[in-house]
Design a protein around this motif. Sequence first.
Motif, PDB file in Angstrom:
ATOM      1  N   LYS A 128       0.837  -1.212   0.000  1.00 12.29           N
ATOM      2  CA  LYS A 128       0.000   0.000   0.000  1.00 12.29           C
ATOM      3  C   LYS A 128       0.867   1.255   0.000  1.00 12.29           C
ATOM      4  O   LYS A 128       0.577   2.222  -0.720  1.00 12.29           O
ATOM      5  N   ALA A 129       1.916   1.254   0.784  1.00 15.61           N
ATOM      6  CA  ALA A 129       2.820   2.406   0.833  1.00 15.61           C
ATOM      7  C   ALA A 129       3.475   2.635  -0.516  1.00 15.61           C
ATOM      8  O   ALA A 129       3.590   3.783  -0.984  1.00 15.61           O
ATOM      9  N   GLN A 130       3.895   1.570  -1.157  1.00 17.32           N
ATOM     10  CA  GLN A 130       4.531   1.691  -2.468  1.00 17.32           C
ATOM     11  C   GLN A 130       3.538   2.188  -3.519  1.00 17.32           C
ATOM     12  O   GLN A 130       3.888   2.982  -4.398  1.00 17.32           O
ATOM     13  N   GLU A 131       2.289   1.711  -3.433  1.00 21.80           N
ATOM     14  CA  GLU A 131       1.254   2.166  -4.365  1.00 21.80           C
ATOM     15  C   GLU A 131       0.985   3.659  -4.195  1.00 21.80           C
ATOM     16  O   GLU A 131       0.845   4.392  -5.179  1.00 21.80           O
ATOM     17  N   GLN A 132       0.919   4.108  -2.938  1.00 21.62           N
ATOM     18  CA  GLN A 132       0.691   5.529  -2.680  1.00 21.62           C
ATOM     19  C   GLN A 132       1.845   6.373  -3.196  1.00 21.62           C
ATOM     20  O   GLN A 132       1.630   7.411  -3.826  1.00 21.62           O
ATOM     21  N   ARG A 133       3.057   5.944  -2.922  1.00 22.92           N
ATOM     22  CA  ARG A 133       4.225   6.698  -3.365  1.00 22.92           C
ATOM     23  C   ARG A 133       4.251   6.805  -4.899  1.00 22.92           C
ATOM     24  O   ARG A 133       4.544   7.874  -5.453  1.00 22.92           O
ATOM     25  N   THR A 134       3.934   5.703  -5.564  1.00 20.59           N
ATOM     26  CA  THR A 134       3.904   5.710  -7.029  1.00 20.59           C
ATOM     27  C   THR A 134       2.832   6.658  -7.551  1.00 20.59           C
ATOM     28  O   THR A 134       3.068   7.420  -8.495  1.00 20.59           O
ATOM     29  N   ALA A 135       1.641   6.633  -6.926  1.00 23.87           N
ATOM     30  CA  ALA A 135       0.543   7.485  -7.361  1.00 23.87           C
ATOM     31  C   ALA A 135       0.891   8.962  -7.221  1.00 23.87           C
ATOM     32  O   ALA A 135       0.628   9.763  -8.131  1.00 23.87           O
ATOM     33  N   VAL A 136       1.488   9.339  -6.086  1.00 21.29           N
ATOM     34  CA  VAL A 136       1.839  10.747  -5.867  1.00 21.29           C
ATOM     35  C   VAL A 136       2.969  11.166  -6.801  1.00 21.29           C
ATOM     36  O   VAL A 136       2.956  12.283  -7.339  1.00 21.29           O
ATOM     37  N   HIS A 137       3.930  10.288  -7.020  1.00 21.50           N
ATOM     38  CA  HIS A 137       5.034  10.616  -7.925  1.00 21.50           C
ATOM     39  C   HIS A 137       4.516  10.824  -9.352  1.00 21.50           C
ATOM     40  O   HIS A 137       4.926  11.780 -10.044  1.00 21.50           O
ATOM     41  N   GLU A 138       3.618   9.956  -9.800  1.00 21.70           N
ATOM     42  CA  GLU A 138       3.053  10.098 -11.145  1.00 21.70           C
ATOM     43  C   GLU A 138       2.219  11.371 -11.250  1.00 21.70           C
ATOM     44  O   GLU A 138       2.236  12.049 -12.286  1.00 21.70           O
ATOM     45  N   LEU A 139       1.497  11.691 -10.188  1.00 17.68           N
ATOM     46  CA  LEU A 139       0.708  12.924 -10.170  1.00 17.68           C
ATOM     47  C   LEU A 139       1.627  14.136 -10.287  1.00 17.68           C
ATOM     48  O   LEU A 139       1.322  15.091 -11.025  1.00 17.68           O
ATOM     49  N   TYR A 140       2.739  14.086  -9.578  1.00 15.76           N
ATOM     50  CA  TYR A 140       3.689  15.200  -9.623  1.00 15.76           C
ATOM     51  C   TYR A 140       4.292  15.349 -11.020  1.00 15.76           C
ATOM     52  O   TYR A 140       4.337  16.458 -11.576  1.00 15.76           O
ATOM     53  N   MET A 141       4.751  14.249 -11.593  1.00 14.88           N
ATOM     54  CA  MET A 141       5.401  14.304 -12.906  1.00 14.88           C
ATOM     55  C   MET A 141       4.437  14.781 -13.986  1.00 14.88           C
ATOM     56  O   MET A 141       4.803  15.563 -14.865  1.00 14.88           O
ATOM     57  N   SER A 142       3.179  14.330 -13.913  1.00 12.50           N
ATOM     58  CA  SER A 142       2.197  14.711 -14.928  1.00 12.50           C
ATOM     59  C   SER A 142       1.709  16.144 -14.754  1.00 12.50           C
ATOM     60  O   SER A 142       1.070  16.695 -15.656  1.00 12.50           O
ATOM     61  N   SER A 143       2.003  16.770 -13.616  1.00 11.86           N
ATOM     62  CA  SER A 143       1.509  18.121 -13.330  1.00 11.86           C
ATOM     63  C   SER A 143       2.588  19.189 -13.464  1.00 11.86           C
ATOM     64  O   SER A 143       2.290  20.380 -13.349  1.00 11.86           O
ATOM     65  N   LYS A 144       3.832  18.803 -13.696  1.00 12.47           N
ATOM     66  CA  LYS A 144       4.936  19.761 -13.723  1.00 12.47           C
ATOM     67  C   LYS A 144       4.754  20.829 -14.800  1.00 12.47           C
ATOM     68  O   LYS A 144       5.033  22.016 -14.574  1.00 12.47           O
ATOM     69  N   ALA A 145       4.245  20.436 -15.967  1.00 12.24           N
ATOM     70  CA  ALA A 145       4.040  21.414 -17.045  1.00 12.24           C
ATOM     71  C   ALA A 145       2.971  22.424 -16.644  1.00 12.24           C
ATOM     72  O   ALA A 145       3.102  23.625 -16.906  1.00 12.24           O
ATOM     73  N   PHE A 146       1.909  21.940 -16.010  1.00 12.78           N
ATOM     74  CA  PHE A 146       0.853  22.852 -15.546  1.00 12.78           C
ATOM     75  C   PHE A 146       1.405  23.807 -14.490  1.00 12.78           C
ATOM     76  O   PHE A 146       1.136  25.014 -14.534  1.00 12.78           O
ATOM     77  N   PHE A 147       2.178  23.298 -13.550  1.00 10.36           N
ATOM     78  CA  PHE A 147       2.787  24.157 -12.528  1.00 10.36           C
ATOM     79  C   PHE A 147       3.638  25.249 -13.186  1.00 10.36           C
ATOM     80  O   PHE A 147       3.613  26.407 -12.767  1.00 10.36           O
ATOM     81  N   SER A 148       4.375  24.876 -14.220  1.00 12.56           N
ATOM     82  CA  SER A 148       5.226  25.852 -14.910  1.00 12.56           C
ATOM     83  C   SER A 148       4.405  26.951 -15.563  1.00 12.56           C
ATOM     84  O   SER A 148       4.850  28.103 -15.652  1.00 12.56           O
ATOM     85  N   SER A 149       3.182  26.613 -16.001  1.00 17.95           N
ATOM     86  CA  SER A 149       2.326  27.609 -16.664  1.00 17.95           C
ATOM     87  C   SER A 149       1.866  28.704 -15.707  1.00 17.95           C
ATOM     88  O   SER A 149       1.400  29.757 -16.137  1.00 17.95           O
ATOM     89  N   LEU A 150       2.024  28.461 -14.398  1.00 14.08           N
ATOM     90  CA  LEU A 150       1.593  29.432 -13.383  1.00 14.08           C
ATOM     91  C   LEU A 150       2.668  30.465 -13.076  1.00 14.08           C
ATOM     92  O   LEU A 150       2.451  31.336 -12.228  1.00 14.08           O
TER      93      LEU A 150
END
Length: 243
Positions: A157-179
């Motif tokens: 479960k811990a590994q699944e959570q870490r993977t989910a948050v990491h993927e969320l971060y990587m997929s959102s970096k371009a949006f963050f840059s647009s701000l």
Amino acid sequence: MKKSRGRTGRKRRRKHLQSFVDGVNCSHKLEYIKLKKWLKDRGFEDSNLRPAQFWDTGRGLMTTKALQVRDLIISLPEKCLLTTGTVLSSCLGEYIMKWKPPVSPLIALCTFLISEKHTGEKSLWKPYLDVLPKTYTCAVCLEHDVVSLLPEPLKRKAQEQRTAVHELYMSSKAFFSSLQPLFAENTGTIFNYSALEWAWCTINTRTIYMKHSQRECFSLEPDVYALAPYLDLLNHSPNVQVR
């Protein structure tokens, strides 16, 4: 041998022990005073609940009167809630509405929390931010050497959570840059992984379920989040039985 202090001493000891069972009133603390004033300015009225520290469950709310079946415990005006509607009404709204592919309701709320935390003293949500935990003990926050010691189901479960948050971060970096036009500091510094992890934990440990209508500016993930200041202090014993 230490002498007994008699009936007065016994009553004092019982009262002291009972205070830890019932909870130690924390409403005198400045952060809670400011939070209650902030909520009152938004229409919230409450006289029966107090922030408290409990020996077994930590921070929570204690009642000043005995509750009966069907009693209303707390009622929070909608304008006190932090939802995706709040986010769209902020300076982030125009960036979210024009971003393609659409961001999820979850990342919109995470972005708002990180942004307001960075704003600091000037944030309209500062009284709420000040009572949020600074760190969390969610599985996603655990160090790798700690995770390796967990039983297999918890480790997975811990590994699944870490993977989910990491993927969320990587997929959102371009949006963050647009701000970037909104900030003097580099968005890569503001919206880093640690900041997203904190915001993700804040939402996933404190949100209440509140279904919102689907908006085109968001992805198809259900928009069911609402952060409810003060109400989210409610806690309960792990052994409690509810219906």
